[in-house]
Design an enzyme around this catalytic site. Structure first.
Site, PDB file in Angstrom:
ATOM      1  N   ASN A 279       0.782  -1.247   0.000  1.00 26.76           N
ATOM      2  CA  ASN A 279       0.000   0.000   0.000  1.00 26.76           C
ATOM      3  C   ASN A 279       0.807   1.287   0.000  1.00 26.76           C
ATOM      4  O   ASN A 279       0.306   2.335  -0.385  1.00 26.76           O
ATOM      5  CB  ASN A 279      -0.994  -0.008   1.158  1.00 26.76           C
ATOM      6  CG  ASN A 279      -0.313  -0.027   2.503  1.00 26.76           C
ATOM      7  OD1 ASN A 279       0.758  -0.599   2.654  1.00 26.76           O
ATOM      8  ND2 ASN A 279      -0.914   0.590   3.494  1.00 26.76           N
TER       9      ASN A 279
ATOM     10  N   GLY B 223       2.558  -5.394   7.576  1.00 25.54           N
ATOM     11  CA  GLY B 223       1.571  -6.212   6.862  1.00 25.54           C
ATOM     12  C   GLY B 223       0.489  -6.654   7.826  1.00 25.54           C
ATOM     13  O   GLY B 223       0.229  -5.990   8.833  1.00 25.54           O
ATOM     14  N   SER B 224      -0.110  -7.794   7.539  1.00 29.27           N
ATOM     15  CA  SER B 224      -1.255  -8.231   8.336  1.00 29.27           C
ATOM     16  C   SER B 224      -0.822  -8.728   9.713  1.00 29.27           C
ATOM     17  O   SER B 224       0.319  -9.155   9.911  1.00 29.27           O
ATOM     18  CB  SER B 224      -2.003  -9.355   7.610  1.00 29.27           C
ATOM     19  OG  SER B 224      -1.207 -10.528   7.627  1.00 29.27           O
TER      20      SER B 224
ATOM     21  N   VAL C 266       0.260 -12.607   9.591  1.00 28.69           N
ATOM     22  CA  VAL C 266       1.633 -12.879   9.124  1.00 28.69           C
ATOM     23  C   VAL C 266       2.642 -12.295  10.117  1.00 28.69           C
ATOM     24  O   VAL C 266       3.641 -12.929  10.469  1.00 28.69           O
ATOM     25  CB  VAL C 266       1.860 -12.294   7.698  1.00 28.69           C
ATOM     26  CG1 VAL C 266       3.312 -12.454   7.275  1.00 28.69           C
ATOM     27  CG2 VAL C 266       0.930 -12.958   6.698  1.00 28.69           C
ATOM     28  N   GLY C 267       2.363 -11.086  10.594  1.00 28.72           N
ATOM     29  CA  GLY C 267       3.291 -10.421  11.520  1.00 28.72           C
ATOM     30  C   GLY C 267       3.537 -11.252  12.769  1.00 28.72           C
ATOM     31  O   GLY C 267       4.669 -11.442  13.205  1.00 28.72           O
TER      32      GLY C 267
ATOM     33  N   GLU D 239       4.672  -4.055  12.177  1.00 27.55           N
ATOM     34  CA  GLU D 239       3.637  -3.007  12.085  1.00 27.55           C
ATOM     35  C   GLU D 239       2.457  -3.677  11.399  1.00 27.55           C
ATOM     36  O   GLU D 239       2.579  -4.104  10.253  1.00 27.55           O
ATOM     37  CB  GLU D 239       4.251  -1.867  11.269  1.00 27.55           C
ATOM     38  CG  GLU D 239       3.293  -0.867  10.719  1.00 27.55           C
ATOM     39  CD  GLU D 239       2.525  -0.206  11.808  1.00 27.55           C
ATOM     40  OE1 GLU D 239       1.314  -0.061  11.647  1.00 27.55           O
ATOM     41  OE2 GLU D 239       3.134   0.122  12.845  1.00 27.55           O
TER      42      GLU D 239
ATOM     43  N   CYS E 276      -2.912   1.327   6.776  1.00 27.15           N
ATOM     44  CA  CYS E 276      -3.162   0.739   8.095  1.00 27.15           C
ATOM     45  C   CYS E 276      -3.642   1.809   9.062  1.00 27.15           C
ATOM     46  O   CYS E 276      -4.241   1.500  10.079  1.00 27.15           O
ATOM     47  CB  CYS E 276      -1.924   0.021   8.611  1.00 27.15           C
ATOM     48  SG  CYS E 276      -0.540   1.096   8.818  1.00 27.15           S
TER      49      CYS E 276
HETATM   50  C1  UN1 Z   1       0.358   7.009   6.619  1.00 32.84           C
HETATM   51  O1  UN1 Z   1      -0.650   6.996   7.327  1.00 32.84           O
HETATM   52  O2  UN1 Z   1       0.583   7.944   5.832  1.00 32.84           O
HETATM   53  O3  UN1 Z   1       0.858   0.392   6.167  1.00 32.84           O
HETATM   54  C2  UN1 Z   1       1.374   5.949   6.693  1.00 32.84           C
HETATM   55  C3  UN1 Z   1       0.467   1.509   6.505  1.00 32.84           C
HETATM   56  C4  UN1 Z   1       1.265   2.273   7.530  1.00 32.84           C
HETATM   57  C5  UN1 Z   1       1.763   3.569   7.018  1.00 32.84           C
HETATM   58  C6  UN1 Z   1       0.782   4.645   7.131  1.00 32.84           C
HETATM   59  N1  UN1 Z   1       2.387   1.468   7.981  1.00 32.84           N
HETATM   60  O4  UN1 Z   1      -0.541   1.973   6.006  1.00 32.84           O
END
Ligand code: UN1
Length: 485
Positions: free
Chosen positions: A156, A231-232, A235-236, A253, A287
């Site tokens: 993403n 990622g998810s 998986v994380g 994350e 996320c």
């Molecule tokens: C954002 O909000 O601009 O995977 C960054 C994601 C986050 C990054 C968000 N680790 O969407």
């Protein structure tokens, strides 16, 4: 607007050399149109992952011994390269990932900014010095690289997330094996090309592109000394468990089900604009996106009227068209699963408050606002509980601030939260009471500045936070030195 049809080439970057992959054909298709091949090549096989580790391991002593100011110079040159090529690379990002052109180009510029922020580490404090209780002694805490790191990133933010992991990894003296999501390999190639153009020494950064199973080869390699993953949650957590079993640090994350809370005293014009951005920019595929909206009953009707009239003016379509505010989701599989998720939520009692128009074909999902029943059944609704990673916003009405806070906290996740209020005491109370990694007061739930910590609470994060001064916690380990002459 017509899309370019030139197909770019996908290659692996091993020990400073671009090579074809040894495994099966790998096509990167356009998010907007799955029949359009944006980039093509061959995936890496497990043997090439081994080669990547051998290169990273061979480079690690030399890189760790390179003065930080010199390491910074590579980051600065890579940053300048990205700035120079932002339009071209940003357009490719849009073709591959599907976010709008403004977001695609903006993301490349953001990656450049991240690289230059981390170059600045060379001018910041290198560690800490403490008083010693003994005469003639100093106590120093120095930071040293972990060694060879694995970096595994999602689709993403195809360039910003790799940049915010690779930049701290490199500046703190680690070498890297980088595996991007197989859905966005071209942007990973572009980021590595920026480092190549910067003259980065061979082996310091290695790229392996291919299916998720390569992640297992990375996690299982004996040279791996730390892994950063976005990622998810599923998986994380698996990677965290594997890291724990091996005794190496893992930073993960993971998912979110972020709420925006609009209280009775909020500025509704501002809040409706910010909720729109938080929920629907990048087709909700962040996320940090807002996917739950908690409204005080007293302003709910007025707020929804403002939000849905803004949304009615949004155009969903080809993201390369500058008149478009929202593109597709990443692929056909994702579009199908979101549509099924919305149907399931409706069968569980959610109502449709708004559904936008979308092009007849392509991986488009209508921007959707769902009403969640205010009774206990509402809290079981899948649209309240599960991360859709899509432009779908679930609305719950509550009465009063206490009920709003309770609803906001009712999630296994705790990444970000946006609170809309004019009352400072309420904002302070949210900061004290709500378990989230990021709290926005009167701004959208998404967004992350490079110089401040980023990461979530509860099921959203594991390990030290990313970005800013927090990054050093993960990307280095410390030696405490009791120093006497
Ligand atoms: C954002 O909000 O601009 O995977 C960054 C994601 C986050 C990054 C968000 N680790 O969407």
């Amino acid at each position: 607007m017509t899309q370019q049809t030139k197909t770019e080439s996908l290659r692996q970057y091993l020990n400073g050399v671009w090579l074809p992959g040894n495994a099966s054909e790998l096509n990167s298709t356009s998010a907007a149109d799955s029949s359009l091949i944006v980039a093509a090549g061959q995936a890496a096989d497990a043997k090439q992952v081994v080669e990547a580790f051998e290169a990273a391991n061979a480079a690690k002593a030399g890189w760790a011994a390179t003065p930080m100011a010199e390491r910074a110079s590579y980051l600065l040159r890579a940053s300048a390269y990205l700035t120079e090529h932002a339009e071209k690379i940003g357009t490719e990002l849009t073709r591959e990932e599907g976010k709008t052109l403004a977001e695609g180009i903006g993301e490349v510029r953001r990656a450049a900014q991240i690289l230059s922020y981390y170059a600045g580490e060379a001018e910041r404090s290198a560690g800490t010095m403490f008083q010693s209780p003994r005469a003639g002694e100093q106590i120093l805490v120095s930071h040293k690289p972990l060694g060879v790191l694995g970096i595994v990133t999602p689709f993403n933010f195809p360039i910003a997330i790799p940049a915010w992991k690779i930049a701290p990894a490199l500046i703190f003296g680690n070498t890297v094996v980088f595996k991007p999501a197989s859905l966005v390999p071209l942007l990973a190639v572009r980021l590595v090309e920026a480092f190549e153009a910067a003259g980065l020494p061979a082996g310091v950064l290695n790229l392996v592109i291919g299916p998720g199973t390569l992640g297992d080869s990375i996690m299982g390699h004996p040279y791996l000394e730390g892994l950063s993953f976005t990622g998810s949650t599923g998986v994380g957590r698996k990677l965290c468990a594997m890291g724990a079993a091996r005794g190496i640090p893992v930073q993960a994350e993971m998912g979110g089900k972020n709420a925006s809370v609009v209280l009775a005293d909020a500025d509704l014009d501002l809040a409706s604009e910010q909720v729109l951005f938080g929920a629907f920019r990048s087709s909700g595929q962040k996320c940090t996106a807002t996917s739950r909206l908690i409204l005080d009953d007293s302003i709910a009707d007025e707020f929804l009227e403002k939000l849905t009239s803004r949304l009615a003016n949004w155009v969903t379509g080809n993201p390369l068209d500058p008149g478009v505010q929202m593109g597709p989701v990443i692929d056909a599989k994702s579009a199908k699963s979101v549509r099924e998720g919305v149907a399931k939520a409706r069968s569980e009692g959610a109502t449709v408050i708004f559904e936008g128009a979308v092009p007849a074909s392509g991986n488009y999902v209508a921007p959707t606002v769902l009403g969640i029943p205010s009774d206990s059944r509402g809290r079981e609704n899948s649209a309240w509980r599960e991360e859709f990673f899509a432009p779908v916003l679930s609305v719950l009405r509550v009465s009063g601030t206490e009920a709003a806070f309770e609803a906001a906290a009712d999630s296994e996740f705790g990444l970000s939260l946006a609170l809309f209020t004019r009352d400072l005491a309420t904002a302070i109370s949210a900061q004290e009471r709500l378990e989230v990694g990021i709290l926005h007061v009167n701004s959208e739930s998404a967004g992350a500045d490079p110089h401040v910590p980023f990461g979530g609470a509860k099921a959203s994060g594991y390990g030290p936070k990313e970005q800013g001064a927090a990054a050093r916690e993960f990307y280095t380990h410390t030696t405490t030195v009791y120093l006497r002459g």
